[in-house]
Design a protein around this motif. Structure first.
Motif, mmCIF file in Angstrom:
data_model
loop_
_atom_site.group_PDB
_atom_site.id
_atom_site.type_symbol
_atom_site.label_atom_id
_atom_site.label_comp_id
_atom_site.label_asym_id
_atom_site.label_seq_id
_atom_site.Cartn_x
_atom_site.Cartn_y
_atom_site.Cartn_z
ATOM 1 N N LEU A 646 10.336 -62.263 -39.159
ATOM 2 C CA LEU A 646 11.758 -62.588 -39.187
ATOM 3 C C LEU A 646 12.526 -61.345 -38.767
ATOM 4 N N ILE A 647 13.370 -61.494 -37.781
ATOM 5 C CA ILE A 647 14.143 -60.366 -37.302
ATOM 6 C C ILE A 647 15.626 -60.691 -37.418
ATOM 7 N N ASN A 648 16.328 -59.842 -38.136
ATOM 8 C CA ASN A 648 17.775 -59.966 -38.288
ATOM 9 C C ASN A 648 18.426 -58.962 -37.343
ATOM 10 N N MET A 649 19.013 -59.459 -36.276
ATOM 11 C CA MET A 649 19.654 -58.601 -35.278
ATOM 12 C C MET A 649 21.142 -58.442 -35.538
ATOM 13 N N VAL A 654 21.298 -60.991 -44.520
ATOM 14 C CA VAL A 654 21.384 -62.449 -44.515
ATOM 15 C C VAL A 654 20.339 -63.019 -45.465
ATOM 16 N N SER A 655 20.627 -64.198 -45.986
ATOM 17 C CA SER A 655 19.634 -64.985 -46.705
ATOM 18 C C SER A 655 19.156 -66.040 -45.744
ATOM 19 N N ALA A 656 17.982 -65.815 -45.190
ATOM 20 C CA ALA A 656 17.476 -66.680 -44.124
ATOM 21 C C ALA A 656 16.598 -67.779 -44.708
ATOM 22 N N THR A 657 16.743 -68.972 -44.168
ATOM 23 C CA THR A 657 15.888 -70.096 -44.537
ATOM 24 C C THR A 657 15.029 -70.458 -43.333
ATOM 25 N N VAL A 658 13.721 -70.338 -43.514
ATOM 26 C CA VAL A 658 12.806 -70.565 -42.403
ATOM 27 C C VAL A 658 11.915 -71.746 -42.710
ATOM 28 N N ASN A 695 13.290 -69.499 -48.398
ATOM 29 C CA ASN A 695 14.474 -68.643 -48.314
ATOM 30 C C ASN A 695 14.091 -67.205 -48.650
ATOM 31 N N ILE A 696 14.536 -66.272 -47.792
ATOM 32 C CA ILE A 696 14.225 -64.859 -47.999
ATOM 33 C C ILE A 696 15.366 -64.013 -47.437
ATOM 34 N N SER A 697 15.660 -62.913 -48.085
ATOM 35 C CA SER A 697 16.716 -62.024 -47.606
ATOM 36 C C SER A 697 16.152 -61.046 -46.575
ATOM 37 N N VAL A 698 16.972 -60.754 -45.582
ATOM 38 C CA VAL A 698 16.587 -59.799 -44.535
ATOM 39 C C VAL A 698 17.746 -58.844 -44.312
ATOM 40 N N ASP A 699 17.478 -57.553 -44.445
ATOM 41 C CA ASP A 699 18.514 -56.540 -44.273
ATOM 42 C C ASP A 699 18.986 -56.491 -42.827
ATOM 43 N N PRO A 700 20.160 -55.896 -42.586
ATOM 44 C CA PRO A 700 20.645 -55.789 -41.212
ATOM 45 C C PRO A 700 19.691 -54.960 -40.357
ATOM 46 N N TYR A 701 19.564 -55.381 -39.116
ATOM 47 C CA TYR A 701 18.715 -54.691 -38.144
ATOM 48 C C TYR A 701 17.337 -54.382 -38.733
ATOM 49 N N THR A 702 16.678 -55.455 -39.162
ATOM 50 C CA THR A 702 15.375 -55.330 -39.821
ATOM 51 C C THR A 702 14.440 -56.425 -39.335
ATOM 52 N N THR A 703 13.167 -56.049 -39.147
ATOM 53 C CA THR A 703 12.101 -57.021 -38.906
ATOM 54 C C THR A 703 11.200 -57.043 -40.125
#
Length: 813
Positions: A646-649, A654-658, A695-703
Motif C-alpha cells: 500500500l502506497i500513500n502518495m 489516511v485510513s485505507a480500506t483495501v 482497514n489500515i492506516s498509512v502515513d503520508p508518503y509511505t509504502t
C-alpha cells in the motif's frame, strides 16, 4: 606500382629506326640514345600501373573482395598473390578493372596483384589485411530430458577451417550433486539422474579440441525443481539468479575522485554489505574522452585511466569472492568518431575498408527523427544525440562479427556474468533481430549470463524478438525514447515524477498507467529493470524529499523486475551523474557519508527482496482500495506466500480500506492470521473474513509492505549496520594465494580506530605500507600489487588497537 623488370640501358633494340641520326658524332649519338631510352622507359612505367583500391586494415570476416585497376597493359591476364599462393583471374573490360573474392587466413594476410604486360611484370603495392579474430569452431551444447534420463548434445555451429574436433564433457564441481556422465569424450552423453537428486541448476561444459591446437567451450544446464527436470532453452530462458538479483550500478571515474578499478575493489566488502548481489560497471573499454565511457575507441582494450587488465581482473575476482555477480556495460550501437576505424574512413573515404562500417545516410527506422548527419574529412556519419558518437552499420556482416567477437571476449577473458547493452533501442530499431543473434552467441558460451537491454520493457519485441532477459522501465512512447514510467514530462533542469506531481489526486491514476503499461500489460517474458535514479537521471532525493524517497524506493523493491541502486543513491548523493566530480571518498566508508539513514534502509529493502520469492517472481495484481486518488494497493505472491503493498502518495495520513482477493488466498476461516509489516516489524492479527475489506492506516508518503501468514513474520532485516560488523579484529588470508602480480588482502575491524597494514619480505625488510590511519568499523579489502617484486614469500602484517596479525603470502611469477 612497382616494375619488377627494368629496361637494360645497354640494350639498343628499342632504338631501331632511330640509329640513323648521322648528324651527331659518336658520343652525341650515344647520348641521344640514352635520352630516348630514359624517355621510353619512363613513359612506359607511368603508362602501366596496377593498383588496389583498398587500404591496409584489420578485417572481421574471412571472405573479402579485392578490387582495383590495371592501366596501360596489353593483356587481360592477371594473378592475385595471397600469402604467396597464386590466384589467376581475368581483368574486366572495359577499364581493365578487377574484383577478386578471396578467403583470408589467420593473422596477417599479404596481397599483391600482378600483370604481365608485353613480357614485363608489373605489381601492385602490397595490401595487408589482418584477421582480427581467431576463426575457431563455434560449438553449441544443449540438454534434452526424457523422464529421469538426460542427454547432453553438441552441435558444430560453424567450422571455418573444417578442423577435426575432439570433445570432452565435464560437470561443475558446485552442482547440487555430482552425476555419473559415463563416457565423456563423445559428441553426446546420456545419464540418469537419481530420484533423490537435490533441486537446483546442474551446469555442464563441453570442451572442443582441434587439430589446429584450438580449444573451444560451450556450456548448458538443466534445472531440477518441484515440477520435474527442465533443460535450459537458449532462446527463451534465463538463469535463476537473475530473478532475485539486486543490482548496484557503478560509474568508475567518479566512484571516488579520479576513480580507478582498485578503488571499487577496495569498497567491494561494503557494497556487498548493502545486500546487493550484482554490480553493473559502466564501460571499461578505451575511450577518447573518458567520462562515463560510451565513446569507445577500442572494444578489446582496458581503459588505462581506470587501471590495468590485472586491476580489472582483481575487481571481478574480488566481487565473485564476496558473492557478487558482475555485469559490464557494452556499446553495440556506436563508436567514438575518433575510433581508428572511423578515422580511417575519414581519411580515405570509399577506399577505406571501414567505409561501410558506419551508417552514412538517415533511414526511416523507428526513432529516425532523432538522427542527424555529421561530416568529418571524406566521411559522413549518422548520429542520434551526440555528434561524436557515430552509428555502426549492423547490416554489414563484418560489423556484426566485430561486435559479437568483442562481447564474447570479456566473458571468456574475465568470466563476467552479463552485460547491460547501451542504446539497445537504437540497435533494435535499425536491425531487429541482431541482439537475438548476439544473445545466442553469448549464451552458447555461458548460458547463465544476464542480458540487460537499454530498451523498452513495454515493447514485447524487446523480449520476444531481441531476446533480452531484462529491459528498462520505459514507456512505449516513440516520441520520447527513454521516458521513465514514473516521469510525467520531459525536463532538462528538473525531475517531474508521479510522486511530486502538483495534482495529488492524479497520482494513483498515473501510477496505475505506469505499472500496467497503460492497461496493455507486458510480454510474458518481460523482466523490468526498476530504478528511481541511474546514470542518466537526476538524483531522486534532491528533487523530492526523504519521505518520498523512501516511499518510492520501497515501491521499487516490491515490484516485479530487478531493482537498481545507483552508486550514491544509498547515501542520498546530490550530484548529477554527468557533472559530479566524485561520489565517495577513498579514506571514508560509504556509510559514513550517509546523513539520511538511507544506507541501512536499502539494506532492509535488499534483504526483504532477496528473502521473499513473492517479491522476485512475476505475479502482480492491482487491488481495490479507498481512498483511491493518491493511495494505490497491489498484491505480490508466489505459491502460498502473499505480500501486499500500500502506497500513500498524499501529504496526510489516511485510513485505507483495501479489498483482498479471498478466493485466491485459500484461507482457513477458523484460523487467526497475521499481517506483518516488513519495514516496521508491526503485526496485525486478522481473520479470513476480516480480510475481505481490511482497514489500515498509512502515513503520508509511505509504502507499507505486509506479508500474510498464520504466525507473526519477522525477517532478520539488516536494520542496522551493527548486525554486519565483525565481532573481532581479523586479517584474512589474501586471495588468490599464490598470486601473480596482484592479490586482495581483506581485514575486519570491530570498531573505528587506527589501523596499519604493511607488507614485508622474508628477510623482514619493509616492502609497502597499504593502510596507515583511521579506518571505519567493518569489512575492508586492499589490493596489493607485486609487479615490481621478485617471486618469493612475503608477510602481511595488520596492527590495530594494540593487536597484531600476520599472514604469509606467496608471489609466483
Amino acid at each position: 606500382m612497382k616494375k619488377r623488370e627494368l629496361i637494360n640501358f645497354q640494350e639498343t633494340s628499342l632504338l631501331d629506326g632511330f640509329g640513323h641520326v648521322g648528324s651527331f658524332d659518336g658520343h652525341a649519338t650515344q647520348f641521344m640514345q640514352i635520352l630516348i631510352l630514359i624517355f621510353l622507359q619512363t613513359r612506359f612505367m607511368f603508362a602501366t600501373q596496377v593498383s588496389i583500391n583498398q587500404k591496409d586494415a584489420v578485417v572481421w570476416g574471412q571472405s573479402q573482395v579485392i578490387t582495383g585497376r590495371a592501366t596501360g597493359v596489353t593483356t587481360n591476364a592477371a594473378v592475385l598473390y595471397l600469402n604467396g599462393a597464386q590466384h589467376p583471374f581475368t581483368l574486366q573490360y572495359p577499364g581493365n578493372t578487377f574484383s577478386v573474392p578471396i578467403w583470408v587466413g589467420r593473422g596477417m594476410n599479404n596481397i599483391v596483384v600482378g600483370v604481365d604486360s608485353a613480357g614485363q611484370l608489373f605489381f601492385s603495392d602490397t595490401l595487408h589485411l589482418a584477421l582480427g579474430y581467431n576463426p575457431v569452431p563455434d560449438l553449441y551444447a544443449f540438454a534434452t530430458v526424457s523422464g529421469r534420463e538426460i542427454t547432453l548434445h553438441s552441435i558444430v555451429v560453424s567450422n571455418p577451417d573444417t578442423a577435426i574436433i575432439t570433445y570432452r564433457w565435464t560437470q561443475d564441481s558446485d552442482n547440487p550433486e555430482q552425476v555419473d556422465l559415463g563416457t565423456i569424450t563423445d559428441t553426446s552423453v546420456t545419464f540418469s539422474l537419481p530420484q533423490n537428486a537435490p533441486q537446483g541448476e546442474y551446469h555442464f561444459t563441453l570442451t572442443g579440441y582441434t587439430n589446429m591446437n584450438d580449444t573451444m567451450t560451450a556450456r548448458t544446464y538443466f534445472t531440477v525443481g518441484a515440477s520435474g527436470i527442465r533443460p535450459f532453452d537458449i532462446y527463451t530462458d534465463h538463469a535463476a539468479w537473475i530473478d532475485s538479483s539486486v543490482v548496484y550500478g557503478i560509474t568508475p571515474y567518479i566512484f571516488v575522485f579520479e576513480g580507478r578499478f582498485s578503488d571499487i575493489t577496495n569498497k567491494i566488502p561494503e557494497v556487498a554489505s548493502l545486500g546487493v548481489n550484482t554490480i553493473w560497471v559502466q564501460p571499461v573499454y578505451d575511450t577518447h574522452d573518458g567520462g562515463q565511457g560510451y565513446d569507445v575507441t577500442d572494444y578489446f582494450a582496458v581503459r588505462p585511466d581506470l587501471g590495468t587488465p590485472s586491476d580489472l581482473h582483481m575487481l571481478v575476482n574480488t566481487a565473485h569472492h564476496y558473492g557478487l555477480r558482475v555485469i559490464f556495460d557494452f556499446v553495440p550501437n556506436h563508436t567514438s568518431i575518433y575510433h581508428p576505424y572511423a578515422q580511417d574512413a575519414v581519411k580515405y573515404g570509399q577506399d577505406s575498408h571501414y567505409y561501410d562500417f558506419y551508417e552514412r545516410q538517415k533511414d526511416s527506422a523507428p526513432y529516425s527523427n532523432n538522427e542527424h548527419l555529421t561530416t568529418m574529412g571524406k566521411m559522413q556519419f549518422v548520429c542520434y544525440f551526440w555528434n561524436e558518437l557515430v552509428n555502426l552499420n549492423l547490416d554489414n556482416p563484418e560489423v556484426r562479427n566485430y561486435i559479437i567477437q568483442a562481447a564474447e571476449y570479456w566473458i571468456k577473458e574475465y568470466d563476467i556474468d552479463g552485460y547491460r547493452f547501451d542504446s539497445a533501442w537504437a540497435v533494435d530499431a535499425r536491425d531487429p533481430g541482431f541482439m537475438d543473434t548476439l544473445r545466442l552467441a553469448l549464451k552458447r558460451i555461458k548460458p547463465s549470463v544476464m542480458l540487460l537491454g537499454e530498451a523498452k520493457a513495454s515493447d514485447p519485441a524487446t523480449f520476444d524478438v531481441d531476446g533480452f532477459d531484462v529491459a528498462y522501465d520505459w514507456t512505449s512512447s516513440t516520441s520520447w525514447i527513454s521516458q521513465w514510467v514514473f516521469a510525467t514530462s520531459y525536463s532538462t533542469n528538473s525531475n517531474p515524477t508521479i510522486f511530486n506531481n502538483s495534482n495529488q489526486n492524479a497520482r494513483a491514476s498515473l501510477l496505475h498507467n505506469a505499472l500496467t503499461n497503460y492497461g496493455h500489460g507486458y510480454s510474458a517474458r518481460a523482466k523490468i529493470f526498476r530504478f528511481i535514479e541511474n546514470n542518466d537521471t537526476y538524483r531522486f532525493l534532491p528533487t523530492h524529499d526523504l519521505p518520498r524517497t523512501k516511499m518510492a524506493a520501497a515501491l521499487e523493491f516490491s515490484l516485479p523486475g530487478i531493482p537498481l541502486i545507483y552508486n550514491g543513491q544509498e547515501i542520498g548523493s546530490p550530484g548529477y551523474p554527468y557533472t559530479s566530480s566524485y561520489i565517495f571518498s577513498r579514506s571514508m566508508s560509504i556509510q559514513s557519508r550517509d546523513n539520511y539513514g538511507l544506507f541501512t534502509y536499502y539494506q532492509d529493502l535488499s534483504h526483504i527482496r532477496t528473502e521473499l520469492p513473492a517479491l522476485y517472481g512475476n505475479n502482480f495484481q492491482e487491488l481495490s482500495v479507498s481512498p483511491n486518488a493518491y493511495v494505490y494497493a497491489y498484491r505480490r505472491w508466489k505459491g502460498d506466500q502473499n505480500v501486499f503493498g500500500l502506497i500513500n502518495m498524499g501529504d496526510a495520513s489516511v485510513s485505507a480500506t483495501v479489498q483482498l482477493p479471498l478466493d485466491s488466498l485459500h484461507l482457513d476461516s477458523s484460523k487467526i492470521y497475521y499481517l506483518s509489516d516488513l519495514l516496521t516489524d508491526r503485526h496485525f492479527p486478522v481473520t479470513a473474513s476480516g480480510l475481505s475489506s481490511y482497514n489500515i492506516s498509512v502515513d503520508p508518503y509511505t509504502t507499507r509492505l505486509l506479508i500474510l501468514a498464520d504466525s507473526e513474520v519477522t525477517l532478520e532485516v539488516r536494520s542496522s549496520i551493527a548486525s554486519l560488523l565483525p565481532n573481532e579484529f581479523g586479517l584474512e588470508q589474501n586471495y588468490p594465494n599464490p598470486f601473480n602480480s596482484s592479490t586482495v588482502i581483506g581485514f575486519n575491524l570491530p570498531h573505528t580506530d587506527n589501523a596499519i597494514l604493511q607488507v614485508y619480505d622474508v628477510l623482514g625488510r619493509h616492502v609497502e605500507t597499504l593502510v596507515n590511519g583511521p579506518e571505519a568499523a567493518g569489512q575492508h579489502a586492499v589490493v596489493f600489487n607485486g609487479d615490481r617484486l621478485c617471486s618469493g614469500v612475503y608477510f602481511c602484517v595488520l596492527q590495530y588497537g594494540g593487536l597484531q596479525q600476520v599472514r604469509r603470502m606467496l608471489l609466483l611469477k
